[in-house]
Design a protein around this motif. Structure first.
Motif, PDB file in Angstrom:
ATOM      1  N   PRO A  30     -32.831  41.271 -37.735  1.00 30.91           N
ATOM      2  CA  PRO A  30     -33.067  41.343 -39.192  1.00 30.91           C
ATOM      3  C   PRO A  30     -32.048  40.545 -39.998  1.00 30.91           C
ATOM      4  O   PRO A  30     -32.392  39.938 -41.021  1.00 30.91           O
ATOM      5  CB  PRO A  30     -32.960  42.843 -39.493  1.00 30.91           C
ATOM      6  CG  PRO A  30     -33.246  43.519 -38.200  1.00 30.91           C
ATOM      7  CD  PRO A  30     -32.717  42.605 -37.143  1.00 30.91           C
ATOM      8  N   GLY A  31     -30.805  40.515 -39.539  1.00 34.03           N
ATOM      9  CA  GLY A  31     -29.803  39.746 -40.268  1.00 34.03           C
ATOM     10  C   GLY A  31     -30.092  38.258 -40.250  1.00 34.03           C
ATOM     11  O   GLY A  31     -29.907  37.559 -41.262  1.00 34.03           O
ATOM     12  N   PHE A  32     -30.526  37.746 -39.102  1.00 36.78           N
ATOM     13  CA  PHE A  32     -30.854  36.324 -39.018  1.00 36.78           C
ATOM     14  C   PHE A  32     -32.063  35.993 -39.883  1.00 36.78           C
ATOM     15  O   PHE A  32     -32.117  34.920 -40.515  1.00 36.78           O
ATOM     16  CB  PHE A  32     -31.110  35.948 -37.558  1.00 36.78           C
ATOM     17  CG  PHE A  32     -31.264  34.481 -37.327  1.00 36.78           C
ATOM     18  CD1 PHE A  32     -30.149  33.667 -37.230  1.00 36.78           C
ATOM     19  CD2 PHE A  32     -32.526  33.899 -37.231  1.00 36.78           C
ATOM     20  CE1 PHE A  32     -30.281  32.291 -37.017  1.00 36.78           C
ATOM     21  CE2 PHE A  32     -32.672  32.538 -37.027  1.00 36.78           C
ATOM     22  CZ  PHE A  32     -31.546  31.728 -36.923  1.00 36.78           C
ATOM     23  N   GLU A  33     -33.051  36.879 -39.913  1.00 33.05           N
ATOM     24  CA  GLU A  33     -34.217  36.660 -40.773  1.00 33.05           C
ATOM     25  C   GLU A  33     -33.819  36.649 -42.247  1.00 33.05           C
ATOM     26  O   GLU A  33     -34.317  35.825 -43.031  1.00 33.05           O
ATOM     27  CB  GLU A  33     -35.268  37.744 -40.503  1.00 33.05           C
ATOM     28  CG  GLU A  33     -35.863  37.673 -39.096  1.00 33.05           C
ATOM     29  CD  GLU A  33     -36.846  38.807 -38.843  1.00 33.05           C
ATOM     30  OE1 GLU A  33     -36.947  39.705 -39.722  1.00 33.05           O
ATOM     31  OE2 GLU A  33     -37.504  38.806 -37.785  1.00 33.05           O
ATOM     32  N   GLN A  34     -32.917  37.542 -42.637  1.00 34.13           N
ATOM     33  CA  GLN A  34     -32.437  37.526 -44.021  1.00 34.13           C
ATOM     34  C   GLN A  34     -31.682  36.233 -44.323  1.00 34.13           C
ATOM     35  O   GLN A  34     -31.755  35.692 -45.430  1.00 34.13           O
ATOM     36  CB  GLN A  34     -31.533  38.731 -44.266  1.00 34.13           C
ATOM     37  CG  GLN A  34     -32.255  40.070 -44.237  1.00 34.13           C
ATOM     38  CD  GLN A  34     -31.319  41.227 -44.503  1.00 34.13           C
ATOM     39  OE1 GLN A  34     -30.189  41.033 -44.944  1.00 34.13           O
ATOM     40  NE2 GLN A  34     -31.791  42.431 -44.226  1.00 34.13           N
ATOM     41  N   PHE A  35     -30.938  35.726 -43.334  1.00 31.48           N
ATOM     42  CA  PHE A  35     -30.201  34.477 -43.522  1.00 31.48           C
ATOM     43  C   PHE A  35     -31.158  33.303 -43.722  1.00 31.48           C
ATOM     44  O   PHE A  35     -30.931  32.432 -44.591  1.00 31.48           O
ATOM     45  CB  PHE A  35     -29.300  34.244 -42.310  1.00 31.48           C
ATOM     46  CG  PHE A  35     -28.737  32.863 -42.230  1.00 31.48           C
ATOM     47  CD1 PHE A  35     -27.829  32.412 -43.186  1.00 31.48           C
ATOM     48  CD2 PHE A  35     -29.114  31.997 -41.214  1.00 31.48           C
ATOM     49  CE1 PHE A  35     -27.308  31.119 -43.116  1.00 31.48           C
ATOM     50  CE2 PHE A  35     -28.600  30.714 -41.138  1.00 31.48           C
ATOM     51  CZ  PHE A  35     -27.700  30.275 -42.092  1.00 31.48           C
TER      52      PHE A  35
END
Length: 650
Positions: A30-35
């Motif tokens: 999820p963090g990479f998708e938000q990035f």
């Protein structure tokens, strides 16, 4: 705004690259998708910025991009902490449960220990063979099977053989059933409830000011362990508590001598001329009696109220306070004060070697004068020769100088001199053990036991003098001096109860742990003490010497507690209460700290601050357990000898 978004973008790129290196399926994180979403919005903002759009849409979009970056950074940081720092949560949870169960059992046993015999009876047979035990064992076994069969990473408990894992489940189930049985026993014990109601109706059941200070100070220290700064500077907490204790004792002595406080009634032992007060919650203390005619208030002896003794008692806390202030200037420890110059840096410089030699000689002489007072003549001679050997050892290694010795003399390892001291240490310990066993087996006079305990204590003092560095010898001297002052002018005249005396010994032991330059940093451990007198590395002796050299303060103060209660209190019950209180006061910080470390396992300073402190606490608890077992075994032996002597008379 442009610079802010640029810095956030660079930080997010750094964390995303770390995620790619450590997590195979990083694209689904999820963090990479938000990035990725934040980068797209950032690109839209750059287009508007290049078009020189001065409307409010540019500012609103920039604020939205910043929030998106910050959310991605938080999620990426959490994902990295979770994947990179993988913890065995299941094993940690089981260990924490066992520690909490043991602590709860100690807390539930407080009323039982405060009774007349001070014996702790743990009901084992009925809980182990109860239905609750088998149900808990089955439930825990089922949980163990489910966790071990579904665990993706390695687990310590799952790697154990099934027999060992089953033993852990049996231990957890048995402790839980014992706690339930002890709690039900305490609730159903109407006698204890009646005693509590009776003690609440009398003034002597209330907390004294010193007792309240000891309780609040201990609780405050436990709560302070949740902050990394308080852990790094824990020595400041103990210095503050010891200084506050000295001021409270000074106020208590002044009020006892000048104000004549008769409102507090005492309930204490009446076995020997020098006695220590006991708590009023004893089984045979159903009511507190007022002091008899001619007896000083608060249990103070009438002879202690006049002449030089009176002023010595009044000056005792201030002398202790002055000694503590001098010791604080000797070694600066902690993170903030370790780099500051102190007396140890001045003494250990090559240009002040003669001053250090004079100070070490005076310290060793004072140690002999303070330690020899309770020893037999043979032990006095051995102690004097051993302390002389300590100075010779330090002179051989080049730390100290004899007046006739040239400054450029060659140095050696001092193995012969150190082993010379070890011979006297073993001899003194042997003499003390012989007197102690003779008092236990033959049921001789209790003075033989007191002399034996003091000779054992003197042997440990000689070993500490050998292991401590020369500039730390004043720490040992002031430790003996403060113990003498507290014994003669505070604990005896004011008749503190066993619990208060035990907590005071614990406080001073912790303070002296930091007075000798220790901290909660692994780098401050003096490993050289483990090689004194050894020409090659030997694991067991080196480990023992290093541990003893590190925990000299707590060990010596615990040994002094055993001797003081044996000499001044009513034997078995006082020693039993002291062992229980000492074990409890050491267990509470450890149990609390284990929970804090488990909950803060993703903290920034978990490995640099919290983890070393956990190692220190674990070793301190192990030493405390060994001392309590030793004192309890001695107490049980003496108790058996007393019964044997009584049966012989009958």
């Amino acid at each position: 705004m442009r610079e802010q978004l640029r810095f956030l973008h660079l930080n997010a790129i750094q964390l995303s690259r770390l995620l790619q290196e450590n997590v195979p399926s990083y694209e689904k994180d999820p963090g990479f998708e938000q990035f990725v979403m934040a980068e797209k919005l950032h690109g839209n903002w750059v287009k508007l910025h290049l078009e020189e759009d001065r409307s409010g849409a540019l500012l609103n979009l920039g604020t939205k991009v910043a929030r998106q970056y910050l959310g991605a950074l938080r999620t990426l940081s959490l994902a990295l902490s979770t994947h990179v720092a993988q913890y065995d949560t299941y094993s940690m949870a089981v260990g924490t449960i066992i520690v909490l169960e043991t602590l709860i059992l100690l807390l539930l046993s407080i009323p039982q220990v405060l009774r007349r015999r001070a014996e702790l009876e743990v009901p084992l047979s009925s809980p182990v063979f109860s239905l609750l035990f088998y149900l808990m064992f089955l439930v825990l076994s089922a949980i163990h099977v489910v966790v071990c069969t579904s665990a993706e990473s390695s687990c310590y408990l799952c790697s154990l053989p099934w027999l060992a894992a089953g033993g852990v489940m049996v231990l957890v189930s048995a402790l839980l059933c014992v706690i339930a049985s002890a709690f039900a026993r305490m609730v159903m014990d109407s006698t204890f409830l009646r005693k509590v109601q009776q003690s609440a109706a009398h003034p002597c059941s209330g907390w004294s000011e010193v007792g309240l200070l000891l309780l609040l100070g201990t609780v405050g220290h436990v709560l302070s362990l949740g902050a990394s700064s308080f852990v790094e500077e824990e020595h400041q907490t103990w210095y503050f508590l010891v200084n506050t204790l000295c001021l409270a004792l000074s106020q208590e002595t002044c009020r006892s001598y000048f104000l004549g406080d008769d409102s507090k009634l005492q309930c204490y032992f009446h076995t020997e001329p020098g006695t220590v007060g006991a708590t009023c919650m004893r089984q045979d203390c159903t009511a507190c009696e007022a002091p008899k005619a001619g007896q000083a208030s608060k249990g103070l002896p009438s002879g202690a109220r006049g002449g030089h003794t009176r002023w010595a008692v009044l000056a005792g806390p201030w002398l202790v306070l002055a000694c503590c202030r001098l010791l604080r200037s000797l070694n600066h420890t902690g993170v903030q004060g370790a780099h500051r110059p102190d007396l140890s840096h001045w003494l250990t410089s090559p240009s002040h070697r003669m001053e250090l030699s004079c100070l070490a000689a005076l310290s060793l002489l004072a140690v002999f004068l303070l330690a020899q007072r309770g020893c037999s003549p043979v032990v006095k001679v051995a102690l004097a020769l051993g302390l002389l050997g300590v100075f010779c050892y330090r002179a051989a290694t080049g730390n100290l100088l004899f007046p006739w010795q040239p400054a450029n003399r060659g140095i050696s390892k001092g193995i012969l001199e150190a082993r010379f001291v070890y011979v006297f240490v073993l001899g003194i310990l042997f003499m003390g053990t012989k007197d102690l066993l003779r008092s236990q087996v033959i049921a001789a006079d209790f003075k033989v036991k007191t002399v034996g305990l003091w000779e054992l204590y003197s042997g440990l003092v000689l070993l500490a003098a050998l292991l401590l560095r020369p500039h730390n010898l004043p720490v040992l001297t002031f430790s003996l001096l403060i113990q003498t002052i507290m014994t003669k002018f505070i604990w005896k005249p004011l008749r503190h109860d066993v619990a208060e005396i035990t907590v005071m010994h614990y406080w001073f032991g912790q303070a002296f742990f930091y007075f000798q330059g220790n901290s909660n940093n692994i780098a401050t451990i003096d490993i050289s003490s483990g090689f004194v007198g050894l020409d090659t590395y030997m694991e067991i002796p080196a480990t023992f010497l290093t541990v003893f050299g590190t925990y000299v303060g707590p060990v010596l103060w615990a040994g002094h507690l055993a001797h003081f209660l044996s000499a001044e209190a009513s034997g078995d019950s006082a020693m039993g209460r002291a062992c229980f209180c000492y074990a409890l006061i050491c267990s509470v910080p450890v149990a609390t700290y284990i929970i804090l470390v488990t909950s803060l396992r993703y903290h920034l300073f978990i490995w640099s601050v919290f983890s070393p402190k956990l190692l220190y606490e674990g070793m301190h608890l192990l030493i405390t357990a060994a001392l309590c077992v030793l004192f309890t075994a001695t107490n049980q032996t003496g108790h058996t000898s007393a019964w044997t002597k009584t049966d012989a008379r009958n």
